[in-house]
Design an enzyme around this catalytic site. Structure first.
Site, PDB file in Angstrom:
ATOM      1  N   ASN A  10      64.407  18.210 118.127  1.00 29.67           N
ATOM      2  CA  ASN A  10      64.032  17.093 117.250  1.00 29.67           C
ATOM      3  C   ASN A  10      65.095  15.985 117.349  1.00 29.67           C
ATOM      4  OD1 ASN A  10      64.252  15.544 114.706  1.00 29.67           O
ATOM      5  ND2 ASN A  10      62.525  16.804 114.051  1.00 29.67           N
ATOM      6  N   LYS A  13      67.118  15.026 114.107  1.00 31.07           N
ATOM      7  CA  LYS A  13      68.099  16.039 113.698  1.00 31.07           C
ATOM      8  C   LYS A  13      69.306  16.014 114.641  1.00 31.07           C
ATOM      9  CE  LYS A  13      64.987  19.384 111.534  1.00 31.07           C
ATOM     10  NZ  LYS A  13      64.518  20.765 111.527  1.00 31.07           N
ATOM     11  N   ASP A  76      66.764  25.292 108.690  1.00 26.27           N
ATOM     12  CA  ASP A  76      65.395  25.386 108.197  1.00 26.27           C
ATOM     13  C   ASP A  76      65.364  24.718 106.835  1.00 26.27           C
ATOM     14  OD1 ASP A  76      62.680  26.321 108.721  1.00 26.27           O
ATOM     15  OD2 ASP A  76      62.954  27.473 106.887  1.00 26.27           O
ATOM     16  N   SER A  77      64.271  24.019 106.560  1.00 26.05           N
ATOM     17  CA  SER A  77      64.234  23.259 105.317  1.00 26.05           C
ATOM     18  C   SER A  77      62.827  23.191 104.767  1.00 26.05           C
ATOM     19  CB  SER A  77      64.768  21.845 105.559  1.00 26.05           C
ATOM     20  OG  SER A  77      63.987  21.198 106.539  1.00 26.05           O
ATOM     21  N   PHE A 155      59.353  11.068 106.902  1.00 30.25           N
ATOM     22  CA  PHE A 155      58.256  11.921 107.357  1.00 30.25           C
ATOM     23  C   PHE A 155      57.923  12.904 106.247  1.00 30.25           C
ATOM     24  CE2 PHE A 155      60.393  16.022 108.038  1.00 30.25           C
ATOM     25  CZ  PHE A 155      61.700  15.633 107.890  1.00 30.25           C
ATOM     26  N   GLY A 156      56.928  13.758 106.513  1.00 26.92           N
ATOM     27  CA  GLY A 156      56.597  14.842 105.579  1.00 26.92           C
ATOM     28  C   GLY A 156      56.368  14.355 104.156  1.00 26.92           C
ATOM     29  N   TYR A 157      57.117  14.930 103.228  1.00 23.89           N
ATOM     30  CA  TYR A 157      56.918  14.663 101.808  1.00 23.89           C
ATOM     31  C   TYR A 157      57.706  13.450 101.293  1.00 23.89           C
ATOM     32  CZ  TYR A 157      55.035  19.373 102.136  1.00 23.89           C
ATOM     33  OH  TYR A 157      54.288  20.465 102.505  1.00 23.89           O
ATOM     34  N   LYS A 176      69.043   7.727 102.939  1.00 19.49           N
ATOM     35  CA  LYS A 176      68.486   9.090 102.835  1.00 19.49           C
ATOM     36  C   LYS A 176      69.549  10.131 103.217  1.00 19.49           C
ATOM     37  CE  LYS A 176      65.071  12.316 104.514  1.00 19.49           C
ATOM     38  NZ  LYS A 176      63.847  12.617 105.266  1.00 19.49           N
ATOM     39  N   HIS A 181      69.183  16.759 101.427  1.00 19.16           N
ATOM     40  CA  HIS A 181      69.498  18.181 101.612  1.00 19.16           C
ATOM     41  C   HIS A 181      70.098  18.425 102.999  1.00 19.16           C
ATOM     42  CE1 HIS A 181      65.615  17.043 103.061  1.00 19.16           C
ATOM     43  NE2 HIS A 181      65.343  18.210 103.596  1.00 19.16           N
TER      44      HIS A 181
HETATM   45  P1  IMP Z   1      61.814  22.001 109.302  1.00 18.38           P
HETATM   46  O1  IMP Z   1      62.991  22.621 108.669  1.00 18.38           O
HETATM   47  O2  IMP Z   1      62.166  20.810 110.116  1.00 18.38           O
HETATM   48  O3  IMP Z   1      60.943  22.994 110.006  1.00 18.38           O
HETATM   49  O4  IMP Z   1      60.940  21.389 108.101  1.00 18.38           O
HETATM   50  C1  IMP Z   1      59.936  22.109 107.418  1.00 18.38           C
HETATM   51  C2  IMP Z   1      58.995  21.173 106.662  1.00 18.38           C
HETATM   52  O5  IMP Z   1      59.620  20.796 105.429  1.00 18.38           O
HETATM   53  C3  IMP Z   1      58.685  19.864 107.381  1.00 18.38           C
HETATM   54  O6  IMP Z   1      57.563  19.998 108.207  1.00 18.38           O
HETATM   55  C4  IMP Z   1      58.385  18.938 106.211  1.00 18.38           C
HETATM   56  O7  IMP Z   1      57.052  19.114 105.780  1.00 18.38           O
HETATM   57  C5  IMP Z   1      59.315  19.450 105.120  1.00 18.38           C
HETATM   58  N1  IMP Z   1      60.586  18.684 105.100  1.00 18.38           N
HETATM   59  C6  IMP Z   1      61.821  19.150 105.452  1.00 18.38           C
HETATM   60  N2  IMP Z   1      62.748  18.176 105.317  1.00 18.38           N
HETATM   61  C7  IMP Z   1      62.079  17.085 104.893  1.00 18.38           C
HETATM   62  C8  IMP Z   1      62.510  15.753 104.602  1.00 18.38           C
HETATM   63  O8  IMP Z   1      63.678  15.365 104.728  1.00 18.38           O
HETATM   64  N3  IMP Z   1      61.534  14.904 104.204  1.00 18.38           N
HETATM   65  C9  IMP Z   1      60.230  15.262 104.067  1.00 18.38           C
HETATM   66  N4  IMP Z   1      59.790  16.478 104.340  1.00 18.38           N
HETATM   67  C10 IMP Z   1      60.696  17.397 104.747  1.00 18.38           C
END
Ligand code: IMP
Length: 199
Positions: A10, A13, A76-77, A155-157, A176, A181
């Site tokens: 990514n 990241k 992981d998040s 992105f995401g949420y 941000k 986190h």
């Molecule tokens: P991963 O740790 O990159 O696999 O994230 C898992 C999922 O958590 C992502 O697909 C998002 O839906 C959500 N997520 C994690 N970090 C963020 C963020 O900083 N903003 C918005 N969504 C997040």
């Protein structure tokens, strides 16, 4: 330790990790940089378990391919919403089709009053040194789920996650990173590695 593999391809990241860790003289390598293709099932019950699964899979893949070990880390998040009993949590990436996660969350929280819309983003990082010894660091970002999507960044949420008076999608990436986190977990990783760079 001067080279460290991040268990990801990514670009965002990687950029953030390189920015944060470069003062330590550490070169952060992606999976593509070392020609490793590794996408294990993230079926852990916690963020820590999933980060551990990824870090160990990459550590072992490197040993198999090159016959030597390298230091690696994986993150992981996800989002934990109090009104959903901590969900979607480790299921954040699978909660809804990409691009529809905010709409689904707003639907599920329809009618939930502000004081019960508290939530947090959580990030766990697992670091394995060259010998396979592991350390974990974490970061959280407290906020609340708004009532509509606002902002176009991130992105995401991000469009529904409110910190202070802005959603994360209304913040610049610098703003941000300063509250997120992942930023907090990466800074904790910096502190952990500070003590190890000369090992
Ligand atoms: P991963 O740790 O990159 O696999 O994230 C898992 C999922 O958590 C992502 O697909 C998002 O839906 C959500 N997520 C994690 N970090 C963020 C963020 O900083 N903003 C918005 N969504 C997040």
């Amino acid at each position: 330790m001067t080279k460290l593999v991040m268990a990801t391809n990514n670009a965002n990241k990687l950029r953030e990790a390189r920015e944060i860790l470069s003062p330590l003289g550490i070169e952060v390598l992606s999976l593509a940089d070392i020609d490793i293709d590794c996408d294990p099932d993230e079926n852990g019950a916690t963020f820590e378990e999933n980060a551990e699964i990824k870090a160990e899979a990459v550590y072992n893949a490197i040993a198999d391919k090159y016959g030597e070990n390298m230091a690696v880390f994986a993150d992981d998040s996800g989002l934990c919403v109090d009104a959903l009993g901590g969900g979607p949590g480790v299921y954040s990436a699978r909660y809804a089709p990409k691009g529809q996660e905010c709409a689904k969350l707003l639907d599920e929280l329809a009618g939930v009053p502000d004081e019960k819309r508290t939530a947090r983003f959580v990030c766990s990082i697992v670091f394995l040194d060259k010998t396979g010894k592991s350390d974990e660091v974490h970061g959280t970002c407290e906020g609340m789920i708004g009532h509509e999507e606002r902002g176009i960044n991130g992105f995401g949420y991000d469009p529904v996650f409110v910190v202070g008076n802005k959603t994360m999608a209304e913040m610049t990436s610098e703003e941000k990173n300063a509250v997120s986190h992942r930023g907090a977990a990466m800074n904790a990783l910096y502190k952990l590695l500070e003590g190890k760079v000369n090992e």
